[in-house]
Structure formats: structure tokens, C-alpha cells
Scaffold this active site. Structure first.
Site, PDB file in Angstrom:
ATOM      1  CB  CYS A 194      70.493 -32.616 -44.505  1.00 48.49           C
ATOM      2  SG  CYS A 194      70.431 -31.622 -45.984  1.00 48.49           S
ATOM      3  CG  HIS A 250      72.658 -27.892 -43.681  1.00 47.89           C
ATOM      4  ND1 HIS A 250      73.683 -27.573 -44.549  1.00 47.89           N
ATOM      5  CD2 HIS A 250      71.799 -28.675 -44.375  1.00 47.89           C
ATOM      6  CE1 HIS A 250      73.451 -28.135 -45.729  1.00 47.89           C
ATOM      7  NE2 HIS A 250      72.315 -28.824 -45.658  1.00 47.89           N
TER       8      HIS A 250
HETATM    9  C1  2RA Z   1      70.884 -29.242 -49.668  1.00 43.87           C
HETATM   10  N1  2RA Z   1      69.306 -30.430 -48.268  1.00 43.87           N
HETATM   11  O1  2RA Z   1      71.513 -28.945 -48.647  1.00 43.87           O
HETATM   12  C2  2RA Z   1      69.776 -30.269 -49.624  1.00 43.87           C
HETATM   13  C3  2RA Z   1      70.180 -31.570 -50.252  1.00 43.87           C
HETATM   14  N2  2RA Z   1      71.344 -32.108 -49.730  1.00 43.87           N
HETATM   15  O2  2RA Z   1      71.126 -28.755 -50.778  1.00 43.87           O
END
Ligand code: 2RA
Length: 331
Positions: free
Chosen positions: A126, A235
Site C-alpha cells: 500500500c 497512510h
Molecule cells: C501495513 N503495508 O500497513 C502494510 C500491510 N498492509 O502494515
């Protein structure tokens, strides 16, 4: 199209079904797959109930496409079995991403490398997807030399236990067993496991390696620090990009605003910048806080945000499936 969704009851699996429905993907049958304890239960898709089946039963359906979000071990064991019967696998785990014989795809960047012979296709991490969606158009114009990225990652990337700890929903359960890290009221510089040799976490190593494969730029240098923060919307990434050549800020903003899948949110006068709280449930990658790095030439700072369950996982995987169908590479 007959689509198997492997990990259908997980966080990403549920978003996968939601995105397939939202995008009206041409489906004649959904084959939900989950762990043995869920076999026989049902999920709903487009108002119709579908019974969850075992992995072996799903292989035997010879589905056209199987979209996996069930962890690396399961994918390593079962993706080849689906491929052997002619099913095209799109896998969300890290199992195949750096395999030289498996494509690692962000459709807006490198779907053109896909062929009918590709039976196991890797969906990038991601935090990688949102980074390369911004890096790629800038690399084409100015040549990216080096990237320094710090991430601020939603607990939804860790899974439901961390979300439950954050929301205080683990009453009566042993916190130390459910999610043995303090994420509530904390910033945790520990995403995934530590690599003994480098001191990086695996999440950080993914960010240093995957973009070079996707963008086909082996000489691009990347370093990363990945941090888990107690939020749920998506994120966020603070990114410093050094280019081979100088750039014009207005051109940078124009390039990014013209990039499919990217939305520019960049006006300090009106406090306009990307925020995870507002990216949740959306498929675009949001970029802002674009400014020249005053400490060295040909270098830019920016802030990139995306919903890690959507463009960071489910939507990117569904877009790969859409590309396969549109270009007659499957079925
Ligand atoms: C996380 N990118 O955010 C990794 C797996 N989803 O922990």
C-alpha cells in the site's frame, strides 16, 4: 467473469467486494474463499448470498480470476494451484512482488507489461502504490535520483486487532496477546518485522525496492522510515525527492494534477493539503505541501495520502483485473 475472492472475510477482502460492486465489474459469479472455520458461512454480493468455500473447492471451480488477500504463506502455497488450472491470480501479499518472473503492477504506470501468460500478478504494498503514483510522472519529466520517505501509517494496515486496541474494543481480551504493541496514544516506529541484517523493517525495505521494479528504474535510490500512527483513514507520507534535473514548481503541480488517479490538494492560504481523515473510502492518491527543498538544489518536498485499503490494496487489484478483461488477457 467468475471471480474468486480469497480472504473474503478479512479487512481488505471486504473492501475488495465493495470495490468490485461499486465499479460494476463484469461478474457472473463470486466465489468467496476463507479459512476452514468460515467455510459454509455466507457473504452478500449485489444482494445475493454466496457460500464461502474452501481453498481446494475454489481451485476446482477454475475461476477466471482469483484476487488474494490472505497473507504470504497462503499465497505461496495456493496461488500456483490456481494458476495451474488456468486461473489468473492477483495477489495482495508480499510473496511474489520481488520475484523476477512475476509482474508487480500499478495500472497507471506499468500495466502495459502484462501478458496472457502472466498467471500470478503481484499487487504492490500500500505505501508503495501511493508513492509511485506521484514519483512516476515526475521521474519521466525530471529523472528521480534519490527519495527519502517517512510514513505515518493507519492501523488498518496492521489488521483488526490493532484497530480494536485503538478503539478500545478488546475488553476482556489480553492486549498483550491481541496486539502486543502500544498504538493507542502513541507513534510506533515499527511496521512489519525487523530485518536483522539492515535494521530496517520489512515495510521499509518494501518501500526501497518495489518502486524501482514498478517504475523500471533500478538506479533510483530510496530510503524509508515507516511509522504506525493511531488513525484509520489511510497512510500519509512525507517525501523528499532529489531529481537529476531542476524543475519548475508550477510545472510539477500541473504534471501531478494531470496524472490519472492523483488529486492535487495544495494551497497553504486556505489550509488545503491532503489528510487521511478525508481520504478514507476514496480511490485517488492525494498530494500537497509541494515546495522546493531549501537545503539542496533540484530537490522537492511533498506530502502524499491515500486510503491504504482502497488504492493501497483493493482498488489497485480490481484495476489490474479491469485491465486484464479490457485487453482480453484473461478468461
Ligand atoms: C501495513 N503495508 O500497513 C502494510 C500491510 N498492509 O502494515
Amino acid at each position: 467473469m467468475r471471480i474468486a475472492v480469497v480472504g473474503a472475510t478479512g479487512m481488505v477482502g471486504r473492501v475488495m467486494l465493495q470495490v468490485l460492486e461499486e465499479r460494476n465489474f463484469p461478474i457472473t459469479e463470486i466465489i468467496p474463499v476463507a479459512s476452514e472455520r468460515s467455510v459454509g458461512k455466507t457473504i452478500e454480493y449485489r444482494g445475493k448470498e454466496y457460500k464461502i468455500v474452501s481453498m481446494q473447492d475454489a481451485v476446482e471451480t477454475r475461476a477466471d480470476i482469483a484476487i488474494f488477500s490472505a497473507g504470504g504463506e497462503t499465497s505461496k502455497q495456493w496461488a500456483p494451484k490456481f494458476a495451474e488450472v488456468g486461473t489468473t491470480v492477483i495477489d495482495n501479499s508480499s510473496a511474489w512482488r520481488m520475484d523476477p518472473d512475476k509482474p508487480l503492477i500499478v495500472p497507471e504506470i506499468n500495466a502495459d507489461i502484462l501478458t496472457k501468460e502472466d498467471k500470478i500478478i503481484a499487487n504492490p504494498n500500500c505505501s508503495t502504490i501511493q508513492l509511485v503514483m506521484v514519483l512516476n510522472p515526475l521521474h519521466i519529466k525530471y529523472g528521480v535520483k534519490r527519495v527519502v520517505v517517512s510514513t505515518y501509517q493507519s492501523v488498518t494496515g496492521t489488521g483488526k486487532d490493532a484497530v480494536e486496541q485503538l478503539n478500545g474494543e478488546i475488553e476482556g481480551r489480553d492486549v498483550a496477546k491481541v496486539y502486543p504493541y502500544q498504538i493507542f496514544k502513541n507513534a510506533l516506529p515499527h511496521c512489519d518485522v525487523f530485518d536483522e541484517e539492515t535494521g530496517y523493517t520489512k515495510e521499509e525495505l518494501k518501500l526501497t525496492k518495489e518502486p524501482r521494479k514498478i517504475m523500471r528504474v533500478e538506479e533510483m535510490n530510496i530510503t524509508a522510515t515507516a511509522v504506525r500512527v493511531p488513525i484509520q483513514g489511510g497512510h500519509s507520507e512525507s517525501v523528499n525527492i532529489e531529481f537529476e534535473n531542476d524543475f519548475n514548481l508550477a510545472d510539477v503541480r500541473k504534471l501531478l494534477s494531470e496524472q490519472d488517479g492523483v488529486t492535487l490538494q495544495d494551497n497553504p492560504d486556505t489550509n488545503t493539503y491532503p489528510m487521511a481523515f478525508y481520504s478514507e473510502g476514496k480511490d485517488d492518491v492525494f498530494v500537497g505541501r509541494i515546495r522546493r527543498d531549501l537545503s539542496q538544489p533540484n530537490t522537492l518536498n511533498c506530502w502524499i495520502v491515500a486510503d491504504n485499503l482502497r488504492k493501497g490494496a483493493a482498488t489497485n487489484a480490481v484495476q489490474i483485473a479491469e485491465y486484464l478483461v479490457k485487453n482480453n488477457l484473461v478468461g
